[in-house]
Each structure stands twice: as C-alpha cells, then as structure tokens.
Design a protein around this motif. Structure first.
Motif, PDB file in Angstrom:
ATOM      1  N   LEU A   1       0.451  11.129  -5.915  1.00  0.00           N
ATOM      2  CA  LEU A   1       0.949  10.579  -5.283  1.00  0.00           C
ATOM      3  C   LEU A   1       1.701   8.567  -5.557  1.00  0.00           C
ATOM      4  O   LEU A   1       0.120   8.462  -6.131  1.00  0.00           O
ATOM      5  CB  LEU A   1      -0.146  10.215  -4.030  1.00  0.00           C
TER       6      LEU A   1
ATOM      7  N   GLU B   1      -0.477   5.041   2.405  1.00  0.00           N
ATOM      8  CA  GLU B   1      -1.736   5.313   2.512  1.00  0.00           C
ATOM      9  C   GLU B   1      -3.263   4.645   2.888  1.00  0.00           C
ATOM     10  O   GLU B   1      -2.981   3.645   2.884  1.00  0.00           O
ATOM     11  CB  GLU B   1      -1.662   5.716   1.164  1.00  0.00           C
TER      12      GLU B   1
ATOM     13  N   TYR C   1      -1.986  16.375   4.226  1.00  0.00           N
ATOM     14  CA  TYR C   1      -1.703  15.435   2.659  1.00  0.00           C
ATOM     15  C   TYR C   1      -3.125  15.671   2.113  1.00  0.00           C
ATOM     16  O   TYR C   1      -3.143  16.323   0.559  1.00  0.00           O
ATOM     17  CB  TYR C   1      -1.980  13.643   3.666  1.00  0.00           C
TER      18      TYR C   1
ATOM     19  N   CYS D   1       5.415   7.855  -1.584  1.00  0.00           N
ATOM     20  CA  CYS D   1       5.487   7.100  -0.315  1.00  0.00           C
ATOM     21  C   CYS D   1       5.309   5.698  -0.124  1.00  0.00           C
ATOM     22  O   CYS D   1       4.774   4.756  -0.460  1.00  0.00           O
ATOM     23  CB  CYS D   1       4.285   7.720   0.967  1.00  0.00           C
TER      24      CYS D   1
ATOM     25  N   VAL E   1       2.137   4.871  -4.321  1.00  0.00           N
ATOM     26  CA  VAL E   1       2.323   3.880  -2.937  1.00  0.00           C
ATOM     27  C   VAL E   1       3.115   3.155  -3.545  1.00  0.00           C
ATOM     28  O   VAL E   1       2.534   2.406  -4.098  1.00  0.00           O
ATOM     29  CB  VAL E   1       1.001   3.672  -2.442  1.00  0.00           C
TER      30      VAL E   1
ATOM     31  N   SER F   1       7.400  10.600   4.212  1.00  0.00           N
ATOM     32  CA  SER F   1       5.468  10.313   4.630  1.00  0.00           C
ATOM     33  C   SER F   1       5.095  10.825   4.050  1.00  0.00           C
ATOM     34  O   SER F   1       4.644  12.346   3.283  1.00  0.00           O
ATOM     35  CB  SER F   1       5.557  10.246   6.122  1.00  0.00           C
ATOM     36  N   ASN F   2       3.393  10.312   4.688  1.00  0.00           N
ATOM     37  CA  ASN F   2       2.425  11.058   4.123  1.00  0.00           C
ATOM     38  C   ASN F   2       1.653  12.555   4.710  1.00  0.00           C
ATOM     39  O   ASN F   2       0.886  12.197   4.037  1.00  0.00           O
ATOM     40  CB  ASN F   2       1.287   9.161   3.890  1.00  0.00           C
TER      41      ASN F   2
END
Ligand SMILES: *Cc1c(COP(=O)(O)O)cnc(C)c1O
Length: 289
Positions: A108, A86, A98, A83, A110, A59-60
């Motif tokens: 990161l 976002e 985060y 993840c 997504v 999870s973010n």
C-alpha cells in the motif's frame, strides 16, 4: 475459482412483490462478487511475459483492491495499490477488504497525488488497472453473465437492475443482452456515470434511474442501513451496504419504469460490510451494548 458454473437465481418476496436475485455474490470464495466477472479475463488469458506487477488505485476499503490482491497472488505478481489516505484507526484496527488485501501481501502506498504517483510507478513490467476495475478486459467475464441470464430466462422477458460504481458491469451487460438493463449511480451522479459509459462504448447504454435524493458514496445514512436490514429480514439474503441499499431505494422509487419481472444482480461485496457496520454502530447505536 475461475467461473465454470452459473450462479443461481433465487425468487424472493420483498415489500410484497416478487424479485429474482442473480446470486453473483456466491460466484467465488476468493473474489468479491462482480470483481470475479470483471477480472475473469486475466485467469483465462496469459499476460505478456514481461508483466511482473499489478498497479491500481482507489479507496482503502475497495472491493476491487481486495480482489486484485487475490488475482496478484494467484498469478504470482506483486500488487501495488495507491490510495489517498490511510486513517490511523484503520492501521491500528485492520478490518474488511483492507485487512484481507494486506494479508495477501498488497503493498500500500499512500500519496496525496494518486494520479501522479501511479504515473511514476508505471513501467513496462506493470499491468495498470483503473479504479474499480473499469477496464475493457472486464467485458470477457460480464459477457458470461449475460449468457447465463439468457439461458435462465428462456423465452421469457425480464428487466435487469444492478447498482453502478464505475458502470462497467451495467454497460457490458447491456451490450450483450437484449433485455433492458437499468442501473443507478452510487458513486458520483448521473452525469459521471454517463461519462463512464462513454469511455467504454459509444452507444447502447443502460437506463439510468436516480435515487430520490443524492447519497454521498460510503457515507452512513440510517435509511440505507434500514434498507439493508429489511432486505435481510424479508429475503434472508445479505446484501452489501455501499451499493445495494442505494440500488434498492432507486429501484423501488422508479417502479413505473419497469415493464417486466425484475432480475436484480447481487454483485457481492459482503466482505466490506464489517467495516461499514462498525461505522453504523459507532454513529447510531453507540449507547447500546
Ligand atoms: C464493484 C462493485 C460494484 C460496481 O461495479 P461497477 O462495474 O464499477 O459499476 C457494485 N457492487 C459491488 C458489490 C461491487 O463490488
């Protein structure tokens, strides 16, 4: 910042009963609580030379994500985290784990298909860490926690309680401790937790106590916030908002299961509270200033 000194144990009175709180939340200024235990291995055992990056997912706002960003920085490795989404509001108002992980240069990614993406990104230069740090290497640091508890207890008997995510901490704690370890599922249900235990060890599993009703992980529920506040008020200790309220509700509603004084493991996670409190304020207290 490696663990070289035991975390202390506080005696508190809560709902007119005595509890002992193992303050793993105070273990490390860098890592989030129990992730200091789970990732301790990597600070004591050099990685193979070819490892250039850490890859993980989840999870973010995960505590493991933030803690891995710290680890990667310390070990001079790149940190890539995949993840599922976002949210725009988070992008525009970074907060909590985060924000702190991004400040540690987390990259990161997504992606809709997290598993597939992780698979594609893995190569011989990658150290892959399963969601929530559910890896065998976690045993190394959790064994130290078991040892500290034994030392502190001396000749006396205690029951241990801690809330579970992946169950890794509870499982390895039970493996190295003669006291009974009790836990409750905070992510998924009892069946999920049992499955997690089985992935790491065949037997000697902790005892699972269920909360009186199901809680969806991370969802804001007023009784969870009330438990957080009551704990803060009566014990003067801040607990986390994701695991601990479900933990204490499960513990208190299953009191008959315990035969000895209880040591509750405070696993930290306070850094994540900022974003949860914001959500509570938005949902329940929006008419107050
Ligand atoms: C990660 C975490 C947990 C869950 O630990 P598991 O070993 O995955 O069960 C519980 N509480 C806090 C604060 C955590 O950061």
């Amino acid at each position: 910042m490696t663990i070289n000194k035991p975390s202390r144990v506080d005696k508190i009175l809560f709902e007119n009963e005595i509890f002992y709180i193992k303050r793993d939340d105070l273990l490390s200024e860098d890592f989030s609580g129990n992730k200091a235990r789970k990732f301790d291995y990597f600070l004591h055992n050099p990685l193979p030379e070819n490892i250039k990056k850490i890859l993980s997912y989840g999870s973010n706002q995960s505590n493991a994500m933030y803690s891995l960003s710290v680890l990667a920085k310390k070990l001079n490795l790149e940190f890539i985290y995949v993840c599922h989404h976002e949210p725009n509001f988070l992008k525009q108002n970074p907060i909590g784990n985060y924000k702190n992980a991004l400040q540690n240069n987390m990259k990161l990614i997504v992606h809709e298909d997290v598993e597939q993406q992780c698979h594609e990104l893995q190569d011989e230069n990658t150290l892959f860490i399963k969601e929530g740090g559910a890896v065998k290497e976690a045993e190394f640091g959790i064994k130290k926690l078991a040892f500290e508890l034994k030392q502190w207890a001396g000749e006396k008997n205690y029951d241990i309680f801690l809330p579970s995510g992946t169950g890794t901490t509870a499982l390895y704690l039970q493996k190295h401790l003669d006291f009974k370890v009790f836990t409750c599922p905070c992510v998924g249900d009892e069946k999920y937790l049992k499955k997690q235990f089985l992935q790491l060890e065949e037997e000697n599993h902790p005892i699972i106590l269920n909360p009186p009703k199901k809680y969806h992980f991370g969802k804001v529920k007023i009784e969870l916030f009330e438990m957080y506040q009551k704990l803060l008020h009566e014990s003067k200790i801040e607990f986390d908002l994701l695991y601990d309220p479900v933990g204490w509700i499960s513990l208190l509603s299953n009191k008959k299961a315990f035969k000895n004084p209880i040591i509750y493991i405070h696993q930290g996670g306070i850094l994540g509270n900022a974003s949860q409190i914001k959500r509570y304020k938005f949902k329940f207290f929006k008419h107050q200033s």
